[in-house]
Scaffold this motif. Structure first.
Motif, mmCIF file in Angstrom:
data_model
loop_
_atom_site.group_PDB
_atom_site.id
_atom_site.type_symbol
_atom_site.label_atom_id
_atom_site.label_comp_id
_atom_site.label_asym_id
_atom_site.label_seq_id
_atom_site.Cartn_x
_atom_site.Cartn_y
_atom_site.Cartn_z
ATOM 1 N N THR A 32 0.834 -1.208 0.000
ATOM 2 C CA THR A 32 0.000 0.000 0.000
ATOM 3 C C THR A 32 0.871 1.260 0.000
ATOM 4 O O THR A 32 2.099 1.165 -0.005
ATOM 5 C CB THR A 32 -0.926 0.012 1.229
ATOM 6 O OG1 THR A 32 -0.114 0.134 2.404
ATOM 7 C CG2 THR A 32 -1.770 -1.250 1.307
ATOM 8 N N GLY A 33 0.244 2.418 0.032
ATOM 9 C CA GLY A 33 0.968 3.694 -0.028
ATOM 10 C C GLY A 33 2.151 3.772 0.929
ATOM 11 O O GLY A 33 3.197 4.332 0.585
ATOM 12 N N SER A 34 2.011 3.196 2.095
ATOM 13 C CA SER A 34 3.106 3.254 3.081
ATOM 14 C C SER A 34 4.338 2.506 2.577
ATOM 15 O O SER A 34 5.464 2.812 2.987
ATOM 16 C CB SER A 34 2.665 2.658 4.420
ATOM 17 O OG SER A 34 1.537 3.335 4.895
ATOM 18 N N MET A 42 6.032 4.889 0.337
ATOM 19 C CA MET A 42 6.555 5.940 1.234
ATOM 20 C C MET A 42 7.863 5.446 1.866
ATOM 21 O O MET A 42 8.893 6.124 1.847
ATOM 22 C CB MET A 42 5.490 6.188 2.321
ATOM 23 C CG MET A 42 5.762 7.248 3.329
ATOM 24 S SD MET A 42 4.321 7.229 4.489
ATOM 25 C CE MET A 42 4.439 8.832 5.205
ATOM 26 N N PHE A 97 0.533 12.637 8.436
ATOM 27 C CA PHE A 97 1.459 11.850 7.632
ATOM 28 C C PHE A 97 2.896 12.358 7.606
ATOM 29 O O PHE A 97 3.810 11.582 7.336
ATOM 30 C CB PHE A 97 0.888 11.623 6.232
ATOM 31 C CG PHE A 97 -0.286 10.678 6.287
ATOM 32 C CD1 PHE A 97 -0.090 9.323 6.447
ATOM 33 C CD2 PHE A 97 -1.602 11.154 6.262
ATOM 34 C CE1 PHE A 97 -1.160 8.442 6.564
ATOM 35 C CE2 PHE A 97 -2.685 10.281 6.367
ATOM 36 C CZ PHE A 97 -2.467 8.921 6.516
ATOM 37 N N ARG A 99 4.693 10.470 10.175
ATOM 38 C CA ARG A 99 4.990 9.085 9.746
ATOM 39 C C ARG A 99 6.309 9.058 8.966
ATOM 40 O O ARG A 99 7.114 8.146 9.129
ATOM 41 C CB ARG A 99 3.844 8.522 8.892
ATOM 42 C CG ARG A 99 4.112 7.084 8.467
ATOM 43 C CD ARG A 99 2.954 6.439 7.742
ATOM 44 N NE ARG A 99 1.813 6.226 8.605
ATOM 45 C CZ ARG A 99 0.722 5.523 8.272
ATOM 46 N NH1 ARG A 99 0.659 4.946 7.085
ATOM 47 N NH2 ARG A 99 -0.287 5.389 9.101
ATOM 48 N N VAL A 132 3.992 16.745 2.422
ATOM 49 C CA VAL A 132 2.783 16.019 2.055
ATOM 50 C C VAL A 132 1.966 16.925 1.136
ATOM 51 O O VAL A 132 1.479 17.971 1.581
ATOM 52 C CB VAL A 132 1.975 15.609 3.308
ATOM 53 C CG1 VAL A 132 0.722 14.845 2.906
ATOM 54 C CG2 VAL A 132 2.848 14.769 4.243
ATOM 55 N N ALA A 168 -0.910 16.300 -0.424
ATOM 56 C CA ALA A 168 -2.341 16.277 -0.079
ATOM 57 C C ALA A 168 -2.479 15.600 1.277
ATOM 58 O O ALA A 168 -2.347 14.379 1.383
ATOM 59 C CB ALA A 168 -3.111 15.502 -1.141
ATOM 60 N N THR A 206 -4.277 14.023 3.963
ATOM 61 C CA THR A 206 -5.583 13.382 4.125
ATOM 62 C C THR A 206 -6.176 13.608 5.513
ATOM 63 O O THR A 206 -7.377 13.466 5.708
ATOM 64 C CB THR A 206 -5.438 11.864 3.876
ATOM 65 O OG1 THR A 206 -4.441 11.650 2.888
ATOM 66 C CG2 THR A 206 -6.736 11.243 3.417
ATOM 67 N N ASP A 216 4.503 13.447 -0.880
ATOM 68 C CA ASP A 216 3.448 12.454 -0.637
ATOM 69 C C ASP A 216 2.241 12.845 -1.487
ATOM 70 O O ASP A 216 1.605 13.871 -1.247
ATOM 71 C CB ASP A 216 3.092 12.463 0.862
ATOM 72 C CG ASP A 216 1.984 11.468 1.223
ATOM 73 O OD1 ASP A 216 1.074 11.254 0.405
ATOM 74 O OD2 ASP A 216 2.028 10.950 2.343
ATOM 75 N N VAL A 219 -0.382 10.683 -2.112
ATOM 76 C CA VAL A 219 -1.352 9.594 -1.947
ATOM 77 C C VAL A 219 -2.772 10.060 -2.268
ATOM 78 O O VAL A 219 -3.511 9.382 -2.977
ATOM 79 C CB VAL A 219 -1.257 8.984 -0.523
ATOM 80 C CG1 VAL A 219 -2.393 7.998 -0.277
ATOM 81 C CG2 VAL A 219 0.080 8.286 -0.324
ATOM 82 N N THR A 220 -3.143 11.235 -1.764
ATOM 83 C CA THR A 220 -4.524 11.686 -1.956
ATOM 84 C C THR A 220 -4.650 12.711 -3.091
ATOM 85 O O THR A 220 -5.679 13.319 -3.283
ATOM 86 C CB THR A 220 -5.081 12.190 -0.596
ATOM 87 O OG1 THR A 220 -5.092 11.059 0.286
ATOM 88 C CG2 THR A 220 -6.491 12.723 -0.650
ATOM 89 N N GLN A 227 -5.936 3.683 -3.856
ATOM 90 C CA GLN A 227 -7.298 3.544 -3.307
ATOM 91 C C GLN A 227 -8.039 4.868 -3.163
ATOM 92 O O GLN A 227 -9.123 4.902 -2.616
ATOM 93 C CB GLN A 227 -7.226 2.825 -1.944
ATOM 94 C CG GLN A 227 -6.615 3.611 -0.801
ATOM 95 C CD GLN A 227 -5.111 3.443 -0.665
ATOM 96 O OE1 GLN A 227 -4.429 3.252 -1.659
ATOM 97 N NE2 GLN A 227 -4.586 3.558 0.548
ATOM 98 N N LYS A 228 -7.417 5.957 -3.643
ATOM 99 C CA LYS A 228 -8.074 7.263 -3.502
ATOM 100 C C LYS A 228 -8.586 7.683 -4.893
ATOM 101 O O LYS A 228 -9.537 7.117 -5.378
ATOM 102 C CB LYS A 228 -7.102 8.275 -2.911
ATOM 103 C CG LYS A 228 -6.270 7.721 -1.751
ATOM 104 C CD LYS A 228 -6.793 8.058 -0.411
ATOM 105 C CE LYS A 228 -5.854 7.475 0.655
ATOM 106 N NZ LYS A 228 -6.185 7.849 1.984
HETATM 107 N N1 PLP Z 1 0.107 9.344 3.074
HETATM 108 C C1 PLP Z 1 -1.122 9.844 3.035
HETATM 109 C C2 PLP Z 1 -1.315 11.316 2.802
HETATM 110 C C3 PLP Z 1 -2.230 9.014 3.201
HETATM 111 O O1 PLP Z 1 -3.467 9.518 3.151
HETATM 112 C C4 PLP Z 1 -2.024 7.629 3.419
HETATM 113 C C5 PLP Z 1 -3.167 6.730 3.603
HETATM 114 O O2 PLP Z 1 -4.288 7.119 3.700
HETATM 115 C C6 PLP Z 1 -0.711 7.148 3.445
HETATM 116 C C7 PLP Z 1 0.328 8.035 3.274
HETATM 117 C C8 PLP Z 1 -0.435 5.715 3.683
HETATM 118 O O3 PLP Z 1 -0.994 4.901 2.702
HETATM 119 P P1 PLP Z 1 -1.549 3.434 3.009
HETATM 120 O O4 PLP Z 1 -2.556 3.547 4.095
HETATM 121 O O5 PLP Z 1 -2.130 3.031 1.690
HETATM 122 O O6 PLP Z 1 -0.407 2.593 3.396
#
Ligand code: PLP
Length: 396
Positions: A91-93, A96, A118, A121, A164, A166, A168, A193, A195-196, A218-219
């Protein structure tokens, strides 16, 4: 098997141990949710169909050719010519962490914009890979100005800046124009980042000078989570290739992954690193193709128009957005919880009564906002209006 039913060899003992009977659960039947939270959003039906197609091998020429299509379409949605643009398994992480694991060397200073959930993170990851991490802080929902970023680069002289695009957790969109060029003046790489934002919010990675970006499927791409887009600029690749040490994560070592995804053997030969998640790759391939068919400008504009409509309709029922309009994300809106309303009670009501998922606030915004995503397939006027109607009912 011996006549007494016992296995002849203890290696092949077919009698079960006294644990439990086979826990058969019946046919899977998930509830039909409308996913309007921070993600995942509902997958596009064409993506789900693509994911159910028969598998082929991950080294099959047809699969490798599809991988090339994915890479080409990813470059388009991100507006980059980066050769190294790939879907990472996970997944996105995962993408990342791939940025951090590959680009951060022990002792590197890593500056990260922390104005939501994020950024910290990224700091946590940087810390685990031996970076000297520095938080650049702002209240949740605000963004960093060019001048603030310049001042922080001047003060700390980091090797990496993480922002980041976007957020989230807050619904804010960090402006990135000129930031990559600024970073390069300070001999620093910019990680973004996305992701969104990917495919739902304008992203101009090359124009902005972004060196590494990661995203999720998934977004705004409306594909289930499981693979994650990643891209490295030539600058980022040069840092990776010049590392004297091994990347401290076997699975996410992009030098090794490149041997499969890019083909770094003799004559561009591909070699096995790990088994690519075939059905997920079908999914992202179809999701990207849908984005390409729609056209990026049209897709960005659709997200904007639907969001603007949603914000006006929210206002009509007395609700307010958390982020100032200038920096508000079209893909994810944070809506202030009115005084005296139990935010979690309302999200539960929407789920139970309307099969609709919206998100609760996280961290500093817990209990203060709802997070509502109108992303990709769900970025539609009918969905926006349905959410407003459900909120109105829930609040009455
Ligand atoms: N970065 C942002 C801005 C996110 O919104 C998310 C997940 O929602 C992630 C990183 C991490 O992605 P994932 O939950 O798919 O591992």
């Amino acid at each position: 098997m011996a006549a007494n039913g016992k296995a002849e060899s203890p290696m092949y003992d077919y009698t079960l141990d006294a644990i439990a009977d086979a826990p058969s659960k019946g046919v899977l039947n998930p509830p039909p949710r409308l996913l309007c939270g921070p993600g995942p959003g509902n997958a596009h039906p064409r993506v789900l169909s693509a994911m159910s197609l028969p598998e082929i091998g991950h080294l099959d020429p047809a699969f490798l050719s599809m991988m090339e299509d994915i890479k080409e379409m990813l470059r388009y949605v991100w507006q980059t010519n980066n050769a190294f643009t790939v879907p990472v398994s996970g997944t996105g992480s995962a993408a990342m962490e791939a940025c951090v694991a590959n680009l951060v060397e022990v002792g590197d200073k890593m500056l990260v914009g922390c104005n939501g959930y994020f950024g910290p993170r990224l700091i946590d990851m940087g810390d685990r890979y031996g970076a000297e991490c520095i938080e650049m802080k702002k209240p949740w929902g605000e963004v960093f100005s060019y001048e603030e970023i310049k001042a922080a680069l001047e003060e700390h002289k980091p090797k990496i800046l993480g922002l980041v695009h976007a957020e989230t957790s807050t619904g804010a969109c960090q402006p990135l124009e000129g930031i990559g060029q600024l970073c390069h003046e300070y001999d620093c790489l910019l990680i973004a980042d996305c992701v969104t934002s990917i495919s739902g919010v304008p992203c101009h990675l090359d124009k902005w000078g972004v060196d590494a970006a990661y995203a999720g499927t998934q977004k705004c791409l409306s594909c289930p989570p499981g693979v994650s887009p990643l891209t490295f600029s030539q600058r980022a690749m040069d840092k990776l290739m010049a590392r004297p040490d091994k990347v401290k994560n076997w699975y996410l070592d992009m030098k090794m992954v490149a041997s499969y995804l890019v083909g770094s053997g003799a004559g561009g030969a591909r070699s096995y690193h790990h088994t690519a998640p075939i059905s997920m790759c079908y999914g992202i391939r179809e999701a990207l193709n849908i984005a390409c068919e729609e056209g990026l400008e049209a897709r960005w504009k659709r997200h904007r128009e639907v969001a603007e409509f949603f914000w006006v309709e929210l206002e009509k029922i007395g609700l307010e957005c958390h982020v100032s309009k200038e920096y508000r994300l079209p893909s994810l809106t944070t809506v202030k919880v009115p005084e005296g309303v139990d935010s979690k009670k309302l999200t539960k009501l929407l789920l139970d009564k309307y099969q609709m998922e919206i998100g609760n606030g996280l961290g500093d915004l817990a209990g203060k906002v709802w997070r509502i995503g109108l992303m990709g397939y769900n970025s539609r006027f009918d969905v926006a209006m349905t959410v407003v109607a459900a909120l109105k009912d829930g609040l009455s």
